[in-house]
Every structure is written in C-alpha cells, then in structure tokens.
Design a protein around this motif. Sequence first.
Motif, short mmCIF file in Angstrom:
data_model
loop_
_atom_site.label_atom_id
_atom_site.label_comp_id
_atom_site.label_asym_id
_atom_site.label_seq_id
_atom_site.Cartn_x
_atom_site.Cartn_y
_atom_site.Cartn_z
N PRO A 9 0.83 -1.20 0.00
CA PRO A 9 0.00 0.00 0.00
C PRO A 9 0.87 1.25 0.00
O PRO A 9 1.94 1.28 0.63
CB PRO A 9 -0.81 -0.13 1.30
CG PRO A 9 -0.85 -1.59 1.59
CD PRO A 9 0.48 -2.12 1.10
N ILE A 58 -6.78 3.71 -6.95
CA ILE A 58 -7.01 2.26 -6.86
C ILE A 58 -6.83 1.86 -5.39
O ILE A 58 -5.79 2.14 -4.79
CB ILE A 58 -6.06 1.46 -7.77
CG1 ILE A 58 -6.27 1.88 -9.24
CG2 ILE A 58 -6.29 -0.04 -7.61
CD1 ILE A 58 -5.38 1.14 -10.23
N TRP A 60 -7.59 -1.16 -2.16
CA TRP A 60 -7.75 -2.57 -1.82
C TRP A 60 -8.94 -2.68 -0.87
O TRP A 60 -8.89 -2.18 0.25
CB TRP A 60 -6.49 -3.09 -1.13
CG TRP A 60 -6.57 -4.54 -0.75
CD1 TRP A 60 -6.66 -5.05 0.51
CD2 TRP A 60 -6.56 -5.66 -1.63
NE1 TRP A 60 -6.72 -6.41 0.46
CE2 TRP A 60 -6.65 -6.82 -0.84
CE3 TRP A 60 -6.48 -5.80 -3.03
CZ2 TRP A 60 -6.67 -8.11 -1.38
CZ3 TRP A 60 -6.49 -7.08 -3.58
CH2 TRP A 60 -6.57 -8.21 -2.75
N MET A 61 -10.01 -3.34 -1.34
CA MET A 61 -11.23 -3.43 -0.53
C MET A 61 -11.07 -4.57 0.47
O MET A 61 -11.50 -5.71 0.25
CB MET A 61 -12.43 -3.60 -1.44
CG MET A 61 -12.63 -2.37 -2.33
SD MET A 61 -14.06 -2.50 -3.43
CE MET A 61 -13.43 -3.66 -4.65
N HIS A 62 -10.44 -4.22 1.59
CA HIS A 62 -9.97 -5.22 2.55
C HIS A 62 -11.11 -5.97 3.24
O HIS A 62 -10.86 -7.01 3.85
CB HIS A 62 -9.05 -4.55 3.58
CG HIS A 62 -9.68 -3.41 4.32
ND1 HIS A 62 -10.25 -2.34 3.67
CD2 HIS A 62 -9.83 -3.17 5.64
CE1 HIS A 62 -10.72 -1.49 4.57
NE2 HIS A 62 -10.48 -1.97 5.77
N ASN A 94 -9.79 -10.59 -6.64
CA ASN A 94 -8.77 -9.58 -6.29
C ASN A 94 -9.51 -8.26 -6.10
O ASN A 94 -9.69 -7.50 -7.04
CB ASN A 94 -7.74 -9.45 -7.41
CG ASN A 94 -6.91 -10.70 -7.58
OD1 ASN A 94 -6.33 -11.22 -6.63
ND2 ASN A 94 -6.87 -11.22 -8.80
N LEU A 96 -9.92 -5.06 -5.91
CA LEU A 96 -9.43 -3.70 -6.14
C LEU A 96 -10.60 -2.82 -6.55
O LEU A 96 -11.48 -3.26 -7.28
CB LEU A 96 -8.38 -3.71 -7.26
CG LEU A 96 -7.09 -4.47 -6.94
CD1 LEU A 96 -6.31 -4.74 -8.20
CD2 LEU A 96 -6.24 -3.68 -5.95
N SER A 97 -10.63 -1.59 -6.08
CA SER A 97 -11.65 -0.64 -6.54
C SER A 97 -10.98 0.48 -7.30
O SER A 97 -9.80 0.77 -7.12
CB SER A 97 -12.43 -0.06 -5.36
OG SER A 97 -11.60 0.80 -4.61
N ILE A 98 -11.75 1.09 -8.20
CA ILE A 98 -11.29 2.27 -8.92
C ILE A 98 -12.19 3.41 -8.48
O ILE A 98 -13.38 3.40 -8.73
CB ILE A 98 -11.41 2.09 -10.44
CG1 ILE A 98 -10.67 0.83 -10.90
CG2 ILE A 98 -10.88 3.33 -11.18
CD1 ILE A 98 -11.00 0.41 -12.34
N PRO A 123 -6.81 0.51 2.40
CA PRO A 123 -5.47 0.74 1.85
C PRO A 123 -5.53 1.28 0.42
O PRO A 123 -6.36 0.85 -0.39
CB PRO A 123 -4.84 -0.67 1.85
CG PRO A 123 -5.64 -1.46 2.84
CD PRO A 123 -7.04 -0.91 2.74
N ILE A 125 -3.59 1.74 -3.16
CA ILE A 125 -2.57 1.00 -3.93
C ILE A 125 -1.91 1.87 -4.99
O ILE A 125 -0.73 1.72 -5.29
CB ILE A 125 -3.23 -0.23 -4.61
CG1 ILE A 125 -3.94 -1.11 -3.57
CG2 ILE A 125 -2.23 -1.02 -5.42
CD1 ILE A 125 -3.04 -1.58 -2.46
#
Lengths: 131, 131
Positions: A9, A58, A60-62, A94, A96-98, A123, A125
């Motif tokens: 991150p 971007i 990280w959708m933890h 995986n 990930l969000s935008i 987090p 990225i």
Amino acid sequence: MEETICLKPIGVIRSPLASREEAPRQGSEADITGTILVEERYAEALLGIEPGQEIDVICWMHLADREALRVHPRGDVTRPMRGVFSTRSPDRPNPLSIERVEVLAVEGTRITVKGLDAVDGTPVIDIKRRM
Amino acid sequence: MEETICLKPIGVIRSPLASREEAPRQGSEADITGTILVEERYAEALLGIEPGQEIDVICWMHLADREALRVHPRGDVTRPMRGVFSTRSPDRPNPLSIERVEVLAVEGTRITVKGLDAVDGTPVIDIKRRM
C-alpha cells in the motif's frame, strides 16, 4: 504467468464511512469528501497533483469476500445473480476498486478529495491522473 | 494498514504487441484488438459479460519499473519530470493499469476486446463492468 503478485500500500483512506453498509453503491453519486494519506516516502511521486484535477485512486477493498464468483447486482436479492466480473461489486477474487475523485486540496502528502466511496482505513494502492 | 497484499492473476492478455516500445500511450486511441484468456476456475464469474459492453480490465504491468517516483510525461525527455501519481506512466510502485475496452466476443472463458494497450503475456487481475 506470474503465480503471485505482491503489492505494498502507498497510503490509506480517511473517510467518514465506518462500515461497508454505510458505503454508497456509486461514490461519485454520493460526493463524499475524504482524505488520502500518502506515505512520506512517496512524496516525490505526488509532484504535479493539484486542486481541480480528477484522479483515479485504486484501493484494496480489505473487507470484501474473495471467494464470491456470483452476486446479486447492487446487493438486491430480487435480481438474478451475475458473475462478479460483470458487476462492480466489492466481492471478487482480487478486490481492487477504482475511485474516480476530484482533488480539493493537497497539503504535503495529504490529499483531500470528493467522490469517495471507500470506508475509513481502506489501503490505497495507486493514484493516476485522469486524461 | 496491511503490510503486503497478495494477488493471484485471473488470466492473461493475448495481444499483437510484443514489447513495451510498440505499446501506444493511450490504448483507446489505438483500437488494438486482443484477447483476455480467463482461467477456467473463474468461468462462473463471467456470467453476464456480453458483446457490445464496455469493461474495465485491471492488469499487472509486469515490465514496469517499480522504483520510479518521477518520469517525463509520455516519455518525452524535453518535458519537465512529474510525479508518477500525476501521470498514467506504467512506471510506479504498484504498476496496475486500467484498460477501458469494448467486448467484441465471448467464447467460454475467452473474451475478445477492442481498445487494449497491454503487451502480450500481461497478467490480468480483475474485470469490472462499466456503469
């Protein structure tokens, strides 16, 4: 193909959203204002980011479910399930969000933005200028 | 904050671009047609993807320089350097790309798309329907 890819991150989201249940389905509709706290060691990488610009963040959708392959669109159980790659659900292999947001202010490595839908503590990225 | 995040590629790009030098600066301007080969175990996650749709494809730019914090915009050395987060350069700490492409065909787990700028063999991390 590479077997596993490791990310570090570059920062973290500070947002008024404390949980996934509070998050809107589309951040840009909600105009939520929050902050990206970028780590000091990446300060140089922010050169050129200014108020008024649009950026892609971007994250990280933890909190996501990485095992889900099908979901009800927008969490509506009355709608038929679809493959996660055919949605923007946080649940996916995986997660990930935008986030497409507008820069309101930059103070050192702290970027205030509008249009977030990430929960507090998410987090970060990557950040990219929108063309 | 999570210290390290691990991703598993969900597939790979097959593209006529053999090297980074051949890649355009903006894929959508180039209209390059290529294929996303998704792994069989994710077949179910593709349910609902159909020709004519626009999708965001997140790729891992495996040839990028992860140490770069500043770059010349668009590789033009006559332009002043900018922070990588203020550009869309492949060189950045976590080199993810966002490819906005149009679906031309879906055959099983093989998706033919238009608008790519990824080189052949690029790992695919995620696919999202555009809203």
